[in-house]
Write a protein that holds these residues in place. Structure first.
Motif, PDB file in Angstrom:
ATOM      1  N   SER A  95      14.003 -42.583 -17.632  1.00 58.37           N
ATOM      2  CA  SER A  95      15.506 -42.634 -17.805  1.00 58.37           C
ATOM      3  C   SER A  95      15.920 -41.402 -17.604  1.00 58.37           C
ATOM      4  O   SER A  95      15.539 -40.402 -18.182  1.00 58.37           O
ATOM      5  CB  SER A  95      15.846 -43.278 -18.874  1.00 58.37           C
ATOM      6  OG  SER A  95      17.162 -43.418 -19.177  1.00 58.37           O
ATOM      7  N   MET A  96      17.025 -41.241 -16.840  1.00 64.08           N
ATOM      8  CA  MET A  96      18.050 -40.213 -16.597  1.00 64.08           C
ATOM      9  C   MET A  96      19.299 -40.384 -16.969  1.00 64.08           C
ATOM     10  O   MET A  96      20.093 -41.479 -16.861  1.00 64.08           O
ATOM     11  CB  MET A  96      17.844 -39.376 -15.476  1.00 64.08           C
ATOM     12  CG  MET A  96      16.516 -39.066 -14.759  1.00 64.08           C
ATOM     13  SD  MET A  96      16.368 -38.232 -13.464  1.00 64.08           S
ATOM     14  CE  MET A  96      16.723 -36.479 -13.675  1.00 64.08           C
ATOM     15  N   ALA A  97      20.260 -39.437 -17.498  1.00 64.37           N
ATOM     16  CA  ALA A  97      21.259 -39.636 -17.966  1.00 64.37           C
ATOM     17  C   ALA A  97      22.350 -38.584 -17.965  1.00 64.37           C
ATOM     18  O   ALA A  97      21.923 -37.439 -17.682  1.00 64.37           O
ATOM     19  CB  ALA A  97      21.599 -40.358 -19.546  1.00 64.37           C
ATOM     20  N   TRP A  98      23.760 -38.787 -17.931  1.00 64.99           N
ATOM     21  CA  TRP A  98      24.624 -37.639 -18.089  1.00 64.99           C
ATOM     22  C   TRP A  98      25.619 -37.979 -19.378  1.00 64.99           C
ATOM     23  O   TRP A  98      25.949 -39.309 -19.748  1.00 64.99           O
ATOM     24  CB  TRP A  98      25.703 -37.842 -16.984  1.00 64.99           C
ATOM     25  CG  TRP A  98      25.042 -37.128 -15.617  1.00 64.99           C
ATOM     26  CD1 TRP A  98      24.470 -37.887 -14.458  1.00 64.99           C
ATOM     27  CD2 TRP A  98      25.000 -35.940 -15.246  1.00 64.99           C
ATOM     28  NE1 TRP A  98      24.094 -37.046 -13.545  1.00 64.99           N
ATOM     29  CE2 TRP A  98      24.244 -35.841 -13.871  1.00 64.99           C
ATOM     30  CE3 TRP A  98      25.194 -34.487 -15.974  1.00 64.99           C
ATOM     31  CZ2 TRP A  98      24.066 -34.601 -13.333  1.00 64.99           C
ATOM     32  CZ3 TRP A  98      24.927 -33.405 -15.447  1.00 64.99           C
ATOM     33  CH2 TRP A  98      24.471 -33.550 -13.998  1.00 64.99           C
ATOM     34  N   TYR A  99      25.481 -36.913 -20.235  1.00 63.48           N
ATOM     35  CA  TYR A  99      26.558 -37.017 -21.409  1.00 63.48           C
ATOM     36  C   TYR A  99      27.500 -35.796 -21.152  1.00 63.48           C
ATOM     37  O   TYR A  99      27.575 -35.037 -20.342  1.00 63.48           O
ATOM     38  CB  TYR A  99      25.598 -36.548 -22.723  1.00 63.48           C
ATOM     39  CG  TYR A  99      24.800 -37.676 -22.955  1.00 63.48           C
ATOM     40  CD1 TYR A  99      23.587 -38.071 -22.292  1.00 63.48           C
ATOM     41  CD2 TYR A  99      25.047 -38.368 -24.160  1.00 63.48           C
ATOM     42  CE1 TYR A  99      22.861 -38.997 -23.036  1.00 63.48           C
ATOM     43  CE2 TYR A  99      24.205 -39.270 -24.650  1.00 63.48           C
ATOM     44  CZ  TYR A  99      22.992 -39.561 -24.064  1.00 63.48           C
ATOM     45  OH  TYR A  99      22.111 -40.602 -24.461  1.00 63.48           O
ATOM     46  N   ARG A 100      28.635 -36.044 -21.976  1.00 68.57           N
ATOM     47  CA  ARG A 100      29.746 -34.720 -22.018  1.00 68.57           C
ATOM     48  C   ARG A 100      30.239 -35.015 -23.482  1.00 68.57           C
ATOM     49  O   ARG A 100      30.332 -35.650 -24.128  1.00 68.57           O
ATOM     50  CB  ARG A 100      30.828 -35.323 -21.021  1.00 68.57           C
ATOM     51  CG  ARG A 100      31.441 -36.485 -21.512  1.00 68.57           C
ATOM     52  CD  ARG A 100      32.746 -36.855 -20.420  1.00 68.57           C
ATOM     53  NE  ARG A 100      33.514 -38.058 -20.894  1.00 68.57           N
ATOM     54  CZ  ARG A 100      34.158 -38.369 -19.968  1.00 68.57           C
ATOM     55  NH1 ARG A 100      34.560 -38.191 -18.707  1.00 68.57           N
ATOM     56  NH2 ARG A 100      35.133 -39.420 -20.460  1.00 68.57           N
ATOM     57  N   GLN A 101      30.684 -33.508 -23.601  1.00 71.21           N
ATOM     58  CA  GLN A 101      31.244 -33.210 -24.749  1.00 71.21           C
ATOM     59  C   GLN A 101      32.639 -32.518 -24.665  1.00 71.21           C
ATOM     60  O   GLN A 101      32.528 -31.341 -24.156  1.00 71.21           O
ATOM     61  CB  GLN A 101      30.175 -32.472 -25.732  1.00 71.21           C
ATOM     62  CG  GLN A 101      30.810 -31.992 -27.151  1.00 71.21           C
ATOM     63  CD  GLN A 101      29.798 -31.703 -28.157  1.00 71.21           C
ATOM     64  OE1 GLN A 101      28.585 -31.053 -27.648  1.00 71.21           O
ATOM     65  NE2 GLN A 101      29.918 -31.948 -29.262  1.00 71.21           N
ATOM     66  N   ILE A 150      20.695 -44.069 -15.956  1.00 67.97           N
ATOM     67  CA  ILE A 150      19.827 -44.687 -14.673  1.00 67.97           C
ATOM     68  C   ILE A 150      18.483 -44.794 -15.040  1.00 67.97           C
ATOM     69  O   ILE A 150      17.759 -43.629 -15.434  1.00 67.97           O
ATOM     70  CB  ILE A 150      20.320 -44.121 -13.473  1.00 67.97           C
ATOM     71  CG1 ILE A 150      19.676 -44.871 -12.237  1.00 67.97           C
ATOM     72  CG2 ILE A 150      20.042 -42.449 -13.355  1.00 67.97           C
ATOM     73  CD1 ILE A 150      20.120 -44.358 -10.850  1.00 67.97           C
ATOM     74  N   ALA A 151      17.626 -45.942 -14.653  1.00 66.60           N
ATOM     75  CA  ALA A 151      16.241 -45.785 -14.863  1.00 66.60           C
ATOM     76  C   ALA A 151      15.849 -45.508 -13.721  1.00 66.60           C
ATOM     77  O   ALA A 151      16.544 -45.089 -12.727  1.00 66.60           O
ATOM     78  CB  ALA A 151      16.053 -47.229 -15.116  1.00 66.60           C
ATOM     79  N   TYR A 185      22.273 -37.087 -10.039  1.00 65.28           N
ATOM     80  CA  TYR A 185      23.430 -36.543  -9.427  1.00 65.28           C
ATOM     81  C   TYR A 185      24.797 -37.363 -10.302  1.00 65.28           C
ATOM     82  O   TYR A 185      24.299 -38.401 -10.656  1.00 65.28           O
ATOM     83  CB  TYR A 185      23.764 -36.863  -8.078  1.00 65.28           C
ATOM     84  CG  TYR A 185      22.535 -35.956  -7.186  1.00 65.28           C
ATOM     85  CD1 TYR A 185      21.481 -36.838  -6.478  1.00 65.28           C
ATOM     86  CD2 TYR A 185      23.047 -34.705  -6.762  1.00 65.28           C
ATOM     87  CE1 TYR A 185      20.714 -36.385  -5.637  1.00 65.28           C
ATOM     88  CE2 TYR A 185      21.933 -34.167  -6.008  1.00 65.28           C
ATOM     89  CZ  TYR A 185      20.807 -35.090  -5.500  1.00 65.28           C
ATOM     90  OH  TYR A 185      20.004 -34.174  -4.656  1.00 65.28           O
ATOM     91  N   LEU A 186      25.751 -36.765 -10.124  1.00 69.07           N
ATOM     92  CA  LEU A 186      27.104 -37.354 -11.072  1.00 69.07           C
ATOM     93  C   LEU A 186      28.159 -37.131  -9.957  1.00 69.07           C
ATOM     94  O   LEU A 186      28.704 -35.983  -9.801  1.00 69.07           O
ATOM     95  CB  LEU A 186      27.299 -36.932 -12.260  1.00 69.07           C
ATOM     96  CG  LEU A 186      28.397 -37.522 -12.984  1.00 69.07           C
ATOM     97  CD1 LEU A 186      28.399 -38.936 -13.245  1.00 69.07           C
ATOM     98  CD2 LEU A 186      28.812 -36.839 -14.272  1.00 69.07           C
ATOM     99  N   VAL A 244      32.043 -30.345 -21.241  1.00 71.11           N
ATOM    100  CA  VAL A 244      30.847 -29.932 -20.861  1.00 71.11           C
ATOM    101  C   VAL A 244      29.870 -30.987 -20.548  1.00 71.11           C
ATOM    102  O   VAL A 244      29.807 -31.696 -21.341  1.00 71.11           O
ATOM    103  CB  VAL A 244      30.145 -28.918 -22.011  1.00 71.11           C
ATOM    104  CG1 VAL A 244      28.664 -28.540 -21.300  1.00 71.11           C
ATOM    105  CG2 VAL A 244      31.026 -27.734 -22.090  1.00 71.11           C
ATOM    106  N   TYR A 245      29.331 -31.017 -19.341  1.00 68.92           N
ATOM    107  CA  TYR A 245      28.384 -32.167 -19.112  1.00 68.92           C
ATOM    108  C   TYR A 245      27.047 -31.657 -19.016  1.00 68.92           C
ATOM    109  O   TYR A 245      26.652 -30.731 -18.454  1.00 68.92           O
ATOM    110  CB  TYR A 245      29.042 -32.471 -17.500  1.00 68.92           C
ATOM    111  CG  TYR A 245      30.266 -33.357 -17.527  1.00 68.92           C
ATOM    112  CD1 TYR A 245      31.253 -32.724 -17.696  1.00 68.92           C
ATOM    113  CD2 TYR A 245      30.076 -34.784 -17.260  1.00 68.92           C
ATOM    114  CE1 TYR A 245      32.567 -33.513 -17.554  1.00 68.92           C
ATOM    115  CE2 TYR A 245      31.122 -35.410 -17.333  1.00 68.92           C
ATOM    116  CZ  TYR A 245      32.372 -34.608 -17.560  1.00 68.92           C
ATOM    117  OH  TYR A 245      33.707 -35.404 -17.626  1.00 68.92           O
ATOM    118  N   TYR A 246      26.270 -32.559 -19.671  1.00 76.51           N
ATOM    119  CA  TYR A 246      25.001 -32.633 -20.014  1.00 76.51           C
ATOM    120  C   TYR A 246      24.059 -33.520 -19.363  1.00 76.51           C
ATOM    121  O   TYR A 246      24.416 -34.466 -19.307  1.00 76.51           O
ATOM    122  CB  TYR A 246      24.396 -32.390 -21.506  1.00 76.51           C
ATOM    123  CG  TYR A 246      25.203 -31.217 -22.318  1.00 76.51           C
ATOM    124  CD1 TYR A 246      26.580 -31.595 -22.824  1.00 76.51           C
ATOM    125  CD2 TYR A 246      24.611 -30.021 -22.445  1.00 76.51           C
ATOM    126  CE1 TYR A 246      26.948 -30.419 -23.576  1.00 76.51           C
ATOM    127  CE2 TYR A 246      25.405 -29.251 -23.112  1.00 76.51           C
ATOM    128  CZ  TYR A 246      26.588 -29.404 -23.690  1.00 76.51           C
ATOM    129  OH  TYR A 246      27.011 -28.395 -24.489  1.00 76.51           O
TER     130      TYR A 246
END
Length: 122
Positions: A32-38, A50-51, A78-79, A91-93
């Motif tokens: 799994s890969m993901a984008w987080y933000r703070q 996304i898997a 990618y995002l 901030v996107y992680y």
């Protein structure tokens, strides 16, 4: 193993940006890969995940505006962000579950990129 995020910047409301996150090192496989933000003063939140195969899922706040894709050959996430709003400033992680080659075995761990700043302002 490390994740390197890039592509952030300053954009006007309604504009677009594309973030990238490259995984490198002794990688056996990436699940799994993901984008987080703070955002300032707020907790980190999931943007989308996304898997290795299959469709991504998104937070309600970004559905229809953001698109997550991945290139498994290039170990890259990618995002794509369209119709950006000031509320998207954060901030996107990137995050990934990676199985890596250790000395005598494989190890699966959770990895984080260093974050890239996205600012939406006129």
């Amino acid at each position: 193993v490390q994740l390197q995020a890039s592509g952030g910047g300053l954009v006007r409301p309604g504009g677009s940006l594309r973030l990238s996150c490259v995984a490198s090192g002794s990688i056996h496989s990436i699940d799994s890969m993901a984008w987080y933000r703070q955002a300032p003063g707020k907790e980190r939140e999931l943007v989308g995940r996304i898997a290795r195969r299959g469709r991504p899922n998104y937070a309600d706040s970004v559905k229809g505006r953001f698109t997550i894709t991945r290139d498994n050959r290039a170990n890259t996430l990618y995002l794509g962000m369209n119709s950006l709003e000031p509320e998207d400033t954060a901030v996107y992680y990137c995050n990934a579950q990676i199985t890596a080659y250790a000395i005598t075995r494989l190890e699966t761990s959770d990895y984080w990129g260093q974050g890239t700043q996205v600012t939406v302002s006129s």
